[in-house]
Design a protein around this motif. Structure first.
Motif: not given
Length: 493
Positions: A214-217, A222-226, A228-231
């Motif tokens: 999942v991609r974040f805004v 959350m985008a800074r933490r992930f 390349d996507g929620f993994r």
């Protein structure tokens, strides 16, 4: 002056008292209280004319919207109780002016009992209305407790515009499994209802719970933490907790990502789903799954077609048998949620069928007849960030939806690959579905259903074991467009 020259009999006393209950002043005129009788009749006629004028000049949707506002519900509660007491007194006084004391002893007893019963009977509907209004206000205040925000104004005249001149309103509808022994919320059902504010035409966009990477805004915590996507690392048994259904729970469990701010799960999921679909999500509504079951029980169950036996329970101890029948809340929820011998995509289809059945079968008469149970179930069912004042505008919109075209798009294979989603395609399909909903004003007839049904049944068993694709072919010559929106109950039997 009273006219006692001809004392009435028992039948006349009861008859004129009963007539006074529906035509105030009638008994007073019969008894010679002409001024009082005429005044009561004129006041009653004026009240009826006022109600008729309101009914003829008011828009039903706007009126329904006003009736859910806190001030109106308070007014209805007070007015109904006051009118009930007034009508009770009126019936009693109408009985008294008929001079029942001139009746024989037995006649006085019979007339008194019947008049008292009638007085209580006319009080009950007003008391019931007042109770409904008070229960409604309590339930709405409990559910819609989010702080209000200033509503935008239209460009020229300064008039408030609840929709900020937008064509659609987008509400994230979630089914969660929050429980007292679990921290956070897992959202097993993720849908966005996009409603055209002019026509009520609605597109229900369903995202699978097992959407991966999942991609974040961009720029969000959350985008800074992930980036390349929620993994996350897989569980020892190979299962994963980094799917779309876990975004809310993960955000709530890691306030450090948000600078120490707690309870960021709802906002994170709203932003994530909006970014995935290319929409601005206005509000969310989270339905506790077992609260949903209580709501279904409150309306007496829903009639659903179960295409094949559905087994449920940790040890397969439950069964919802195939066939068309009225399901109680627990069975309806197990039918919608069971994963045994099934997959997430088939579950999404069953959830859509239950939701469609509830929308079509929760008619006003049913809701009113079970009002207290429905209100109590609603308080246990919903969590939302919709501000209380917005109900005045959302209720008329909901009435439009009831009679408008409702279609759905399910982002499941073969439309998308949930392991490697095509994010651009998801947004393109969403935009196409919204455009189709806006330009097609009349409901579409499901002409493909009769040809799809015969092929669906024979292939149901093989698909459960060899394929994760629940969408059967409509025919051997015409291949359906997987991107086309479908009726919400299409394929539900």
């Amino acid at each position: 002056m009273r006219d006692r020259s001809k004392p009435p009999g028992v039948g006349a006393v009861i008859g004129w008292t009963a007539l006074a209950a529906i035509a105030p002043g009638a008994a007073h005129l019969r008894a010679g209280w002409r001024r009082t009788g005429l005044a009561l009749l004129c006041a009653y006629a004026a009240l009826l004319l006022a109600l008729l004028w309101v009914a003829l000049t008011s828009d039903l949707g706007d009126l329904a919207g006003q009736l859910v506002s806190s001030s109106w519900l308070t007014g209805v509660t007070v007015a109904s109780l006051a009118l009930g007491v007034a009508w009770f007194v009126l019936v009693v006084h109408s009985f008294v002016v008929m001079n029942p004391g001139t009746l024989p002893g037995a006649g006085q007893a019979v007339a008194g009992v019947l008049a008292g019963t009638l007085a209580v009977a006319v009080l009950l509907p007003f008391g019931l209305l007042g109770q409904y209004a008070a229960v409604s206000q309590s339930a709405l205040d409990d559910v819609f407790s989010a702080p209000s925000t200033p509503r935008p104004t239209s460009g020229g005249g300064g008039e408030e515009d609840p929709w900020a001149s937008r064509d659609r309103v987008n509400i994230l509808l979630l089914g969660g499994d929050a429980d007292t022994h679990r921290v956070g919320v897992r959202t097993d059902s993720i849908n966005v209802a996009s409603v055209d504010v002019k026509t009520g035409n609605t597109v229900l966009l369903s995202l699978p719970r097992n959407l991966e990477n999942v991609r974040f805004v961009p720029g969000s915590p959350m985008a800074r933490r992930f980036p390349d996507g929620f993994r996350l690392p897989a569980n020892p048994d190979g299962s994963r907790e980094d799917l779309l259904f876990a975004v809310w729970e993960y955000a709530d469990a890691h306030p450090e990502i948000f600078g120490g701010r707690e309870r960021q799960g709802a906002k994170t999921l709203i932003d994530t789903v909006g970014y995935t679909l290319g929409l601005k999500i206005d509000w969310y509504a989270l339905a506790n799954m077992w609260g949903f079951a209580r709501l279904i029980d409150a309306i007496g169950g829903v009639t659903v077609t179960v295409p094949q036996d559905v087994v449920f329970g940790k040890y397969d101890e439950g069964l919802v048998k195939a066939g068309t029948r009225k399901l109680r809340g627990a069975d309806a929820m197990w039918f919608a949620r069971s994963r045994t011998n099934s997959d997430d995509y088939t579950r999404m289809g069953r959830q859509r069928c239950v939701l469609g059945a509830l929308l079509s079968q929760a008619d006003p008469a049913t809701v009113l007849s079970r009002f207290n149970q429905v209100a109590l179930a609603t308080k246990e069912l919903l969590r939302t960030d919709i501000p209380r004042p917005m109900l005045e505008h959302l209720v008329p919109l909901a009435l439009k939806v009831k009679n408008a075209k409702v279609t759905s798009v399910q982002f499941v294979p073969p439309l998308i690959n949930t392991g490697y989603p095509d994010w651009s395609k998801i947004r393109t399909v969403t935009a196409k579905a919204l455009h189709s909903s806006a330009v097609t004003r009349r409901p579409l007839t499901a002409t493909a259903a009769p040809t799809a049904a015969p092929t669906a049944a024979p292939t149901a068993t093989p698909q459960a074991t060899t394929s994760r694709t629940p969408l059967p072919k409509a025919s051997t010559t015409a291949k359906p467009d997987p991107t086309a929106p479908k009726g919400i109950t299409e394929g539900c039997g």
